[in-house]
Design an enzyme around this catalytic site. Structure first.
Site, PDB file in Angstrom:
ATOM      1  N   LYS A   1    -103.487   5.239 -58.453  1.00 12.42           N
ATOM      2  CA  LYS A   1    -104.794   4.988 -59.075  1.00 12.42           C
ATOM      3  C   LYS A   1    -105.916   5.270 -58.079  1.00 12.42           C
ATOM      4  O   LYS A   1    -105.948   4.706 -56.978  1.00 12.42           O
ATOM      5  CB  LYS A   1    -104.897   3.528 -59.537  1.00 12.42           C
ATOM      6  CG  LYS A   1    -104.077   3.251 -60.782  1.00 12.42           C
ATOM      7  CD  LYS A   1    -104.074   1.794 -61.132  1.00 12.42           C
ATOM      8  CE  LYS A   1    -105.248   1.377 -61.983  1.00 12.42           C
ATOM      9  NZ  LYS A   1    -105.112  -0.058 -62.405  1.00 12.42           N
ATOM     10  N   TYR A   2    -106.816   6.125 -58.509  1.00 14.59           N
ATOM     11  CA  TYR A   2    -108.044   6.404 -57.762  1.00 14.59           C
ATOM     12  C   TYR A   2    -109.222   6.094 -58.679  1.00 14.59           C
ATOM     13  O   TYR A   2    -109.137   6.292 -59.906  1.00 14.59           O
ATOM     14  CB  TYR A   2    -108.121   7.887 -57.389  1.00 14.59           C
ATOM     15  CG  TYR A   2    -107.027   8.404 -56.496  1.00 14.59           C
ATOM     16  CD1 TYR A   2    -106.889   7.975 -55.183  1.00 14.59           C
ATOM     17  CD2 TYR A   2    -106.137   9.384 -56.958  1.00 14.59           C
ATOM     18  CE1 TYR A   2    -105.884   8.486 -54.356  1.00 14.59           C
ATOM     19  CE2 TYR A   2    -105.134   9.897 -56.145  1.00 14.59           C
ATOM     20  CZ  TYR A   2    -105.016   9.439 -54.844  1.00 14.59           C
ATOM     21  OH  TYR A   2    -104.031   9.944 -54.036  1.00 14.59           O
TER      22      TYR A   2
END
Ligand code: G3P
Length: 294
Positions: free
Chosen positions: A113-114
């Site tokens: 997750k970014y």
């Protein structure tokens, strides 16, 4: 147990393997899991350490996070386990990528997750080139979703984008409209980005995610408990979602925007106040478990 599996994949939004196991027993399956720094900070083992006066070093926190996702990994199906990098507003893409590469090796079914920021998108672009699966989080606008699409074109595996429904509702905007608008926009694309409805706060949100054919929805165990307790209702043809706030006031509709998915990702105006606030909240929750100097 649920008899007919919905097309929308169901993920548990949490940070506690025993909770995932319990939900799996209740529903009969769990397609995947999402985690984030706030949810990991709430993990019972970490809470126990903090309550006993122990503050973790960054390395200890990372080790705990790894243990958590390694316990969850075998419990879930093909939607995988999303693991979030630790990023503040100044973290550069290269640093996010370095963390992402390490985390991606923790388990065989990881999604990294970014945040939907300039640096997060740069990290995602580099990640998909290295065949690292990504989930773009803290998405609050169609422009951010368009940028995710453009930045990850050519990805060999599905990319996830996570519109945060409940947090838009919190400020009087109809969060489900964002899911609807992104789905409509992506209908003209190549299908490489899947919509993961996130920040789901109610069974109504969940049913609307099904009705909008979101590819995935990540749901707190409490909402899944309520869904199970009411006999796993599904939206029928007459299902109409009424976006109301807690006081029963109608939420503001979010208009669809015509955006060209073929434009370079840098050309979209991706700034959103809630993305900034979301990052600040993750940092604060993460730091609440850490040693002052860590
Ligand atoms: O799925 C994202 C989620 O963890 C955030 O939920 O309820 O804090 O907005 P919430």
């Amino acid at each position: 147990m649920l008899k007919n599996k919905p097309k929308t994949k169901i993920l548990v939004d949490g940070g506690d393997p025993s909770e995932t196991f319990r939900v799996k027993t209740l529903i009969g399956f769990v397609d995947g899991q999402t985690t984030n720094p706030s949810l990991v900070a709430k993990n019972p083992e970490i809470q126990r350490l903090v309550a006993s006066g122990h503050r973790l070093s960054s390395q200890e926190e990372r080790n705990e996070y790894r243990k958590i996702v390694q316990s969850i990994s075998p419990l879930v199906g093909d939607a995988g386990v999303s693991i979030e990098v630790f990023a503040d507003l100044g973290t550069r893409a290269e640093e996010m990528l370095a963390q992402g590469q390490e985390m991606f090796a923790w388990i065989p079914n990881a999604y990294i997750k970014y945040p939907c920021t300039h640096e997060g998108l740069r990290a995602a672009q580099m990640s998909v080139q290295k065949s690292i699966r990504v989930n773009m989080t803290l998405c609050f606008s169609q422009e951010q979703a368009a940028a995710v699409y453009a930045a990850t074109k050519g990805a060999r595996e599905p990319v996830y984008v996570s519109p945060f429904v409940g947090r838009l509702d919190d400020r009087g905007e109809n969060g489900m409209d964002l899911v609807r608008n992104i789905k409509a926009m992506y209908a003209r694309g190549d299908g490489h980005v899947h919509v993961l409805a996130a920040s789901i706060r109610s069974v109504n949100h969940l049913l609307c995610s099904f009705a909008l054919s979101a590819e995935l929805a990540t749901v707190p165990a409490t909402v899944l408990d309520e869904w199970a307790a009411t006999g796993f209702p599904m939206p029928d043809q007459d299902f109409r979602y009424r976006g109301l706030d807690a006081a029963g006031k109608v939420l503001k509709a979010l208009a669809y925007k015509e955006l060209d998915l073929n434009l370079p990702w840098e050309s979209f105006d991706i700034a959103h106040e809630l993305t900034t606030k979301g990052i600040q909240k993750f940092v604060a929750d993460y730091q609440s478990t850490l040693k002052r100097s860590a």
